[in-house]
Design an enzyme around this catalytic site. Structure first.
Site, PDB file in Angstrom:
ATOM      1  N   ASP A 120      -1.874   4.952 -52.887  1.00  0.00           N
ATOM      2  CA  ASP A 120      -0.438   5.197 -52.909  1.00  0.00           C
ATOM      3  C   ASP A 120      -0.119   6.395 -52.023  1.00  0.00           C
ATOM      4  O   ASP A 120      -0.747   7.461 -52.142  1.00  0.00           O
ATOM      5  CB  ASP A 120       0.020   5.455 -54.343  1.00  0.00           C
ATOM      6  CG  ASP A 120       1.528   5.500 -54.460  1.00  0.00           C
ATOM      7  OD1 ASP A 120       2.121   4.436 -54.729  1.00  0.00           O
ATOM      8  OD2 ASP A 120       2.121   6.582 -54.283  1.00  0.00           O
ATOM      9  N   ASN A 144      11.499   9.452 -47.465  1.00  0.00           N
ATOM     10  CA  ASN A 144      12.653   8.561 -47.298  1.00  0.00           C
ATOM     11  C   ASN A 144      13.968   9.323 -47.443  1.00  0.00           C
ATOM     12  O   ASN A 144      14.915   9.112 -46.673  1.00  0.00           O
ATOM     13  CB  ASN A 144      12.601   7.433 -48.328  1.00  0.00           C
ATOM     14  CG  ASN A 144      11.832   6.221 -47.837  1.00  0.00           C
ATOM     15  OD1 ASN A 144      11.647   6.032 -46.648  1.00  0.00           O
ATOM     16  ND2 ASN A 144      11.383   5.401 -48.768  1.00  0.00           N
ATOM     17  N   HIS A 159      14.961   5.566 -44.269  1.00  0.00           N
ATOM     18  CA  HIS A 159      14.045   4.452 -44.541  1.00  0.00           C
ATOM     19  C   HIS A 159      13.293   3.996 -43.293  1.00  0.00           C
ATOM     20  O   HIS A 159      12.204   3.428 -43.397  1.00  0.00           O
ATOM     21  CB  HIS A 159      14.811   3.287 -45.168  1.00  0.00           C
ATOM     22  CG  HIS A 159      15.261   3.563 -46.566  1.00  0.00           C
ATOM     23  ND1 HIS A 159      14.412   3.542 -47.646  1.00  0.00           N
ATOM     24  CD2 HIS A 159      16.481   3.900 -47.059  1.00  0.00           C
ATOM     25  CE1 HIS A 159      15.067   3.825 -48.755  1.00  0.00           C
ATOM     26  NE2 HIS A 159      16.337   4.045 -48.428  1.00  0.00           N
ATOM     27  N   ASP A 177       9.433   3.143 -43.280  1.00  0.00           N
ATOM     28  CA  ASP A 177       8.834   1.909 -42.747  1.00  0.00           C
ATOM     29  C   ASP A 177       7.774   2.217 -41.700  1.00  0.00           C
ATOM     30  O   ASP A 177       6.703   1.599 -41.669  1.00  0.00           O
ATOM     31  CB  ASP A 177       9.917   1.023 -42.137  1.00  0.00           C
ATOM     32  CG  ASP A 177      10.813   0.379 -43.187  1.00  0.00           C
ATOM     33  OD1 ASP A 177      10.471   0.459 -44.385  1.00  0.00           O
ATOM     34  OD2 ASP A 177      11.847  -0.198 -42.808  1.00  0.00           O
ATOM     35  N   GLU A 185       5.107   1.573 -51.453  1.00  0.00           N
ATOM     36  CA  GLU A 185       4.136   2.368 -50.694  1.00  0.00           C
ATOM     37  C   GLU A 185       2.736   2.279 -51.299  1.00  0.00           C
ATOM     38  O   GLU A 185       1.873   3.115 -51.031  1.00  0.00           O
ATOM     39  CB  GLU A 185       4.586   3.834 -50.637  1.00  0.00           C
ATOM     40  CG  GLU A 185       4.568   4.587 -51.960  1.00  0.00           C
ATOM     41  CD  GLU A 185       5.843   4.450 -52.769  1.00  0.00           C
ATOM     42  OE1 GLU A 185       6.092   5.320 -53.624  1.00  0.00           O
ATOM     43  OE2 GLU A 185       6.600   3.467 -52.554  1.00  0.00           O
TER      44      GLU A 185
END
Length: 315
Positions: free
Chosen positions: A178, A186, A191, A195, A221
């Site tokens: 993770d 973010n 975002h 990404d 994630e």
């Protein structure tokens, strides 16, 4: 009404015109597999010059590994009671070989007939390569996470089950990974930055794990690895390479920020059989939580339910 006998010559002309002008290939072979009839569409489908297939053995249109199988199929069809048969099914593909050596995917209907009392098998052939390619692309899209190109969760389960069907490894490992502080990334950079980071991590994962390992985006994630035939120590070595490579990656996000991120991981090693994946994932999730709670950028491994070992980034 004209008698049937007087219609036969006209019918034969019509049949001949149909055979030589339809888009489907038509090939006729005798019991020995020699091609006695071939229409222009069959020559086009298989990439042969006009007349090039006549009097050749059917094997010139087949991959080498199918020669023996197809000989048995032809012999069985000639001696059987069926007059017609469609070759192939939803889960099977008929593969032919073009003149240039490339493979072609086919739909084939075979019929029994005779010419001057000589038995023949007629194959009506359709090139379905484009359809097969489209179906495979649909399957790939259904199995793939669209952002990273890794397996999605459903495909991971299916791939794991396929591996288990080949034989259960004596010992294997499952790792959950993770990205640390991902929500803050973010919130601060948007975002698009999130990404970009996920895509970069997926690339590192692909480049770092071994060919036998399964990797998937588990959600958000979070990522998962299945490491077959892998001890706890070896699993840690694989995941550590991923952790170190990601920690070394430098980002330059579009909204002006730059920096690096880290990843935490939980690993469980056990005899993970067909029905043991969910339990292994649940235990790996506990180990991942311990890694996060212990300061992030670290790996926690569980070798059995009573054994938890934590390792920091500088272990």
């Amino acid at each position: 009404m004209a008698p049937i006998a007087s219609l036969l010559p006209v019918s034969q002309d019509i049949y001949r015109k149909i055979v030589f002008e339809i888009d489907d290939g038509v090939i006729g072979i005798d019991k020995t597999g020699i091609i006695r009839l071939c229409n222009p569409s069959a020559e086009r489908i298989f990439g042969w010059e006009p007349g090039g297939l006549l009097e050749k053995h059917l094997n010139v249109m087949l991959p080498e590994h199918l020669h023996a199988f197809h000989a048995r199929l032809v012999s069985g069809f000639f001696s059987g009671v069926d007059e017609a048969r469609y070759m192939g099914a939803r889960t099977a593909e008929i593969v032919g070989r073009r003149a240039d050596g490339s493979d072609i995917h086919l739909g084939i209907t075979i019929l029994k007939t005779s010419t001057a009392s000589v038995p023949m098998m007629i194959a009506v052939i359709r090139d379905i390569s484009e359809r097969i390619s489209y179906q495979r692309e649909l399957l790939r899209l259904a199995q793939t996470d669209p952002l990273t190109g890794l397996l999605n969760r459903r495909a991971f389960y299916e791939s794991f089950a396929a591996r288990m069907a080949l034989g259960e490894p004596a010992i294997s490992s499952v790792a959950l990974l993770d990205l640390d502080e991902f929500k803050a990334l973010n919130d601060r950079y948007g975002h698009d930055a999130g990404d970009e980071t996920i895509i970069r991590f997926a690339d590192i994962l692909r480049q770092t794990i071994r060919s036998a390992d399964l990797a998937a985006r588990w959600g958000g994630e979070e990522f998962i690895l299945f490491l077959p035939d892998t001890s706890s120590q070896s699993a840690v070595a694989v995941v550590e390479r991923v952790r170190a490579a990601f920690a070394d990656a430098v980002f330059d996000w579009r909204r002006g920020g730059s920096g690096s991120l880290t990843v935490s991981a939980g690993i469980v090693t056990d005899r993970i059989g067909k029905g043991g994946l969910d339990a292994a994932v649940a235990r790996a999730d506990i180990a991942l939580y311990d890694a996060k709670r212990g300061g992030r950028n670290r790996i926690v491994r569980i070798r059995d339910p009573q054994d938890t070992v934590a390792m920091s980034a500088d272990h």
